[in-house]
Design a protein around this motif. Sequence first.
Motif, PDB file in Angstrom:
ATOM      1  N   GLU A   3      28.777  38.686  47.064  1.00 35.85           N
ATOM      2  CA  GLU A   3      29.594  39.870  47.361  1.00 35.85           C
ATOM      3  C   GLU A   3      30.639  39.571  48.422  1.00 35.85           C
ATOM      4  OE1 GLU A   3      29.005  43.604  47.140  1.00 35.85           O
ATOM      5  OE2 GLU A   3      27.686  43.476  45.427  1.00 35.85           O
ATOM      6  N   GLU A   4      30.288  38.808  49.440  1.00 37.43           N
ATOM      7  CA  GLU A   4      31.239  38.483  50.504  1.00 37.43           C
ATOM      8  C   GLU A   4      32.409  37.671  49.959  1.00 37.43           C
ATOM      9  OE1 GLU A   4      29.185  36.611  53.716  1.00 37.43           O
ATOM     10  OE2 GLU A   4      27.660  38.181  53.766  1.00 37.43           O
ATOM     11  N   ARG A   5      32.118  36.764  49.060  1.00 40.13           N
ATOM     12  CA  ARG A   5      33.171  35.953  48.438  1.00 40.13           C
ATOM     13  C   ARG A   5      34.114  36.835  47.628  1.00 40.13           C
ATOM     14  NH1 ARG A   5      36.201  31.342  47.872  1.00 40.13           N
ATOM     15  NH2 ARG A   5      36.534  30.855  45.701  1.00 40.13           N
ATOM     16  N   LEU A   6      33.566  37.801  46.869  1.00 37.39           N
ATOM     17  CA  LEU A   6      34.401  38.678  46.053  1.00 37.39           C
ATOM     18  C   LEU A   6      35.350  39.505  46.905  1.00 37.39           C
ATOM     19  CD1 LEU A   6      31.973  39.995  43.299  1.00 37.39           C
ATOM     20  CD2 LEU A   6      33.660  38.179  43.139  1.00 37.39           C
ATOM     21  N   LEU A   7      34.911  39.891  48.103  1.00 43.33           N
ATOM     22  CA  LEU A   7      35.758  40.703  48.966  1.00 43.33           C
ATOM     23  C   LEU A   7      36.878  39.899  49.609  1.00 43.33           C
ATOM     24  CD1 LEU A   7      33.018  42.901  50.670  1.00 43.33           C
ATOM     25  CD2 LEU A   7      34.561  43.542  48.816  1.00 43.33           C
ATOM     26  N   THR A   8      36.771  38.573  49.608  1.00 42.10           N
ATOM     27  CA  THR A   8      37.802  37.748  50.238  1.00 42.10           C
ATOM     28  C   THR A   8      38.701  37.030  49.235  1.00 42.10           C
ATOM     29  OG1 THR A   8      36.302  35.860  50.383  1.00 42.10           O
ATOM     30  CG2 THR A   8      36.384  37.331  52.276  1.00 42.10           C
ATOM     31  N   VAL A   9      38.405  37.129  47.946  1.00 43.17           N
ATOM     32  CA  VAL A   9      39.187  36.412  46.928  1.00 43.17           C
ATOM     33  C   VAL A   9      40.613  36.957  46.862  1.00 43.17           C
ATOM     34  CG1 VAL A   9      39.424  36.071  44.439  1.00 43.17           C
ATOM     35  CG2 VAL A   9      37.255  35.651  45.538  1.00 43.17           C
ATOM     36  N   MET A  34      43.127  33.541  46.828  1.00 40.18           N
ATOM     37  CA  MET A  34      42.789  32.281  47.501  1.00 40.18           C
ATOM     38  C   MET A  34      43.083  31.120  46.553  1.00 40.18           C
ATOM     39  SD  MET A  34      39.221  33.402  49.358  1.00 40.18           S
ATOM     40  CE  MET A  34      38.714  31.722  49.503  1.00 40.18           C
ATOM     41  N   ARG A  35      43.472  29.984  47.107  1.00 42.00           N
ATOM     42  CA  ARG A  35      43.864  28.843  46.279  1.00 42.00           C
ATOM     43  C   ARG A  35      42.704  28.267  45.480  1.00 42.00           C
ATOM     44  NH1 ARG A  35      47.007  24.404  48.589  1.00 42.00           N
ATOM     45  NH2 ARG A  35      47.257  24.000  46.381  1.00 42.00           N
ATOM     46  N   SER A  40      37.080  33.938  36.801  1.00 42.46           N
ATOM     47  CA  SER A  40      35.919  34.838  36.730  1.00 42.46           C
ATOM     48  C   SER A  40      35.715  35.572  38.055  1.00 42.46           C
ATOM     49  CB  SER A  40      34.666  34.048  36.357  1.00 42.46           C
ATOM     50  OG  SER A  40      34.413  33.034  37.314  1.00 42.46           O
ATOM     51  N   GLU A  41      35.972  34.898  39.181  1.00 44.42           N
ATOM     52  CA  GLU A  41      35.851  35.546  40.488  1.00 44.42           C
ATOM     53  C   GLU A  41      36.941  36.601  40.679  1.00 44.42           C
ATOM     54  OE1 GLU A  41      33.991  32.046  43.285  1.00 44.42           O
ATOM     55  OE2 GLU A  41      36.163  32.127  43.033  1.00 44.42           O
ATOM     56  N   ILE A  42      38.146  36.297  40.230  1.00 40.06           N
ATOM     57  CA  ILE A  42      39.253  37.249  40.357  1.00 40.06           C
ATOM     58  C   ILE A  42      38.964  38.493  39.531  1.00 40.06           C
ATOM     59  CG2 ILE A  42      41.706  37.604  39.893  1.00 40.06           C
ATOM     60  CD1 ILE A  42      42.006  34.533  40.396  1.00 40.06           C
ATOM     61  N   LYS A  43      38.480  38.294  38.310  1.00 40.66           N
ATOM     62  CA  LYS A  43      38.149  39.421  37.436  1.00 40.66           C
ATOM     63  C   LYS A  43      37.071  40.293  38.070  1.00 40.66           C
ATOM     64  CE  LYS A  43      36.441  40.592  32.854  1.00 40.66           C
ATOM     65  NZ  LYS A  43      36.062  40.105  31.530  1.00 40.66           N
TER      66      LYS A  43
END
Length: 99
Positions: A3-9, A34-35, A40-43
């Motif tokens: 979840e933390e990664r999704l909020l920072t993408v 993020m570079r 799938s993370e962006i979606k």
Amino acid sequence: MNEERLLTVLLGPHISEKTADGADKRNQHVFRVMRNARKSEIKAAVEKLFEVKVAAVNTISMQGKRKNFNRRPGKRADWKKAIVTLEADNDIDFSGYST
């Protein structure tokens, strides 16, 4: 996914005349991401943050412009943008957003 990664993408929307035209005609929105972000993370991040359904994600790695900084040659940082196509009945409103 974390979840933390999704909020920072997503770093923010990329707003221009061309992206506004794409939002109106093709239901597409453009984000700075993020570079090292994957499609799938962006979606997942867009679906979670804006509560919409994403049909497709296209990514582009943008090269930083070469500029002169106080008469010294330099280069702006490289960045990545994602073009997110939403399904038919979904929309994201950025009218109150200012860059």
